[in-house]
Design a protein around this motif. Structure first.
Motif, PDB file in Angstrom:
ATOM      1  N   ASN A 192      15.177 -25.340   4.755  1.00  0.00           N
ATOM      2  CA  ASN A 192      15.830 -26.463   4.091  1.00  0.00           C
ATOM      3  C   ASN A 192      15.415 -26.481   2.618  1.00  0.00           C
ATOM      4  O   ASN A 192      14.374 -25.945   2.264  1.00  0.00           O
ATOM      5  CB  ASN A 192      15.390 -27.753   4.805  1.00  0.00           C
ATOM      6  CG  ASN A 192      15.999 -28.990   4.201  1.00  0.00           C
ATOM      7  OD1 ASN A 192      17.163 -29.019   3.861  1.00  0.00           O
ATOM      8  ND2 ASN A 192      15.199 -30.023   4.076  1.00  0.00           N
TER       9      ASN A 192
ATOM     10  N   CYS B 271       9.479 -32.484   3.787  1.00  0.00           N
ATOM     11  CA  CYS B 271      10.773 -31.867   4.066  1.00  0.00           C
ATOM     12  C   CYS B 271      11.667 -32.875   4.798  1.00  0.00           C
ATOM     13  O   CYS B 271      11.203 -33.585   5.682  1.00  0.00           O
ATOM     14  CB  CYS B 271      10.554 -30.616   4.914  1.00  0.00           C
ATOM     15  SG  CYS B 271      12.067 -29.788   5.395  1.00  0.00           S
TER      16      CYS B 271
ATOM     17  N   GLU C 268       9.057 -23.553   6.205  1.00  0.00           N
ATOM     18  CA  GLU C 268       9.087 -23.723   7.658  1.00  0.00           C
ATOM     19  C   GLU C 268      10.494 -23.607   8.226  1.00  0.00           C
ATOM     20  O   GLU C 268      10.717 -22.964   9.237  1.00  0.00           O
ATOM     21  CB  GLU C 268       8.497 -25.089   8.038  1.00  0.00           C
ATOM     22  CG  GLU C 268       7.014 -25.217   7.788  1.00  0.00           C
ATOM     23  CD  GLU C 268       6.185 -24.343   8.727  1.00  0.00           C
ATOM     24  OE1 GLU C 268       6.556 -24.218   9.902  1.00  0.00           O
ATOM     25  OE2 GLU C 268       5.193 -23.758   8.263  1.00  0.00           O
ATOM     26  N   CYS C 269      11.458 -24.237   7.593  1.00  0.00           N
ATOM     27  CA  CYS C 269      12.794 -24.309   8.195  1.00  0.00           C
ATOM     28  C   CYS C 269      13.905 -23.847   7.256  1.00  0.00           C
ATOM     29  O   CYS C 269      15.064 -23.784   7.660  1.00  0.00           O
ATOM     30  CB  CYS C 269      13.075 -25.732   8.688  1.00  0.00           C
ATOM     31  SG  CYS C 269      13.327 -26.926   7.370  1.00  0.00           S
TER      32      CYS C 269
ATOM     33  N   TYR D  71       7.136 -30.542   7.346  1.00  0.00           N
ATOM     34  CA  TYR D  71       6.340 -29.784   6.387  1.00  0.00           C
ATOM     35  C   TYR D  71       6.024 -30.646   5.165  1.00  0.00           C
ATOM     36  O   TYR D  71       6.906 -31.287   4.586  1.00  0.00           O
ATOM     37  CB  TYR D  71       7.089 -28.522   5.969  1.00  0.00           C
ATOM     38  CG  TYR D  71       6.295 -27.666   5.009  1.00  0.00           C
ATOM     39  CD1 TYR D  71       5.294 -26.823   5.474  1.00  0.00           C
ATOM     40  CD2 TYR D  71       6.540 -27.726   3.639  1.00  0.00           C
ATOM     41  CE1 TYR D  71       4.555 -26.053   4.604  1.00  0.00           C
ATOM     42  CE2 TYR D  71       5.805 -26.954   2.749  1.00  0.00           C
ATOM     43  CZ  TYR D  71       4.814 -26.125   3.238  1.00  0.00           C
ATOM     44  OH  TYR D  71       4.082 -25.369   2.368  1.00  0.00           O
TER      45      TYR D  71
ATOM     46  N   CYS E 174      11.852 -24.983   1.745  1.00  0.00           N
ATOM     47  CA  CYS E 174      10.855 -25.218   2.780  1.00  0.00           C
ATOM     48  C   CYS E 174      10.523 -23.900   3.471  1.00  0.00           C
ATOM     49  O   CYS E 174      11.413 -23.226   3.976  1.00  0.00           O
ATOM     50  CB  CYS E 174      11.383 -26.226   3.795  1.00  0.00           C
ATOM     51  SG  CYS E 174      10.246 -26.496   5.155  1.00  0.00           S
TER      52      CYS E 174
ATOM     53  N   CYS F 174      12.095 -31.128   8.577  1.00  0.00           N
ATOM     54  CA  CYS F 174      10.952 -30.953   9.478  1.00  0.00           C
ATOM     55  C   CYS F 174       9.781 -31.724   8.883  1.00  0.00           C
ATOM     56  O   CYS F 174       9.941 -32.462   7.923  1.00  0.00           O
ATOM     57  CB  CYS F 174      10.621 -29.463   9.663  1.00  0.00           C
ATOM     58  SG  CYS F 174       9.897 -28.671   8.214  1.00  0.00           S
TER      59      CYS F 174
HETATM   60 ZN    ZN Z   1      11.390 -27.977   6.583  1.00  0.00          ZN
END
Ligand code: ZN
Length: 53
Positions: A14, A35, A11-12, A40, A9, A38
């Motif tokens: 993960n 995700c 964004e985070c 995403y 991911c 989050c």
């Molecule tokens: Zn994420």
């Protein structure tokens, strides 16, 4: 049956996604993932990342 995808991911950080939808489009099979950590969203067409940037 749970459909899980290993994907990083952006964004985070993960690396696990859940499949949320799968539809057939003219390009092939379009599959949406979200995700697990989050919100995403990831879109694959025939298994290839085709997120619109
Ligand atoms: Zn994420």
């Amino acid at each position: 049956m749970s459909l899980e995808l290993e994907h990083d991911c952006p964004e985070c950080g993960n690396d696990a996604f859940w499949q949320t939808a799968s539809t057939n489009v003219h390009l092939g099979e379009k599959t949406k993932y979200r995700c697990t950590e989050c919100d995403y969203g990831l879109v694959l067409i025939n298994g290839v990342d085709s997120s619109e940037h």
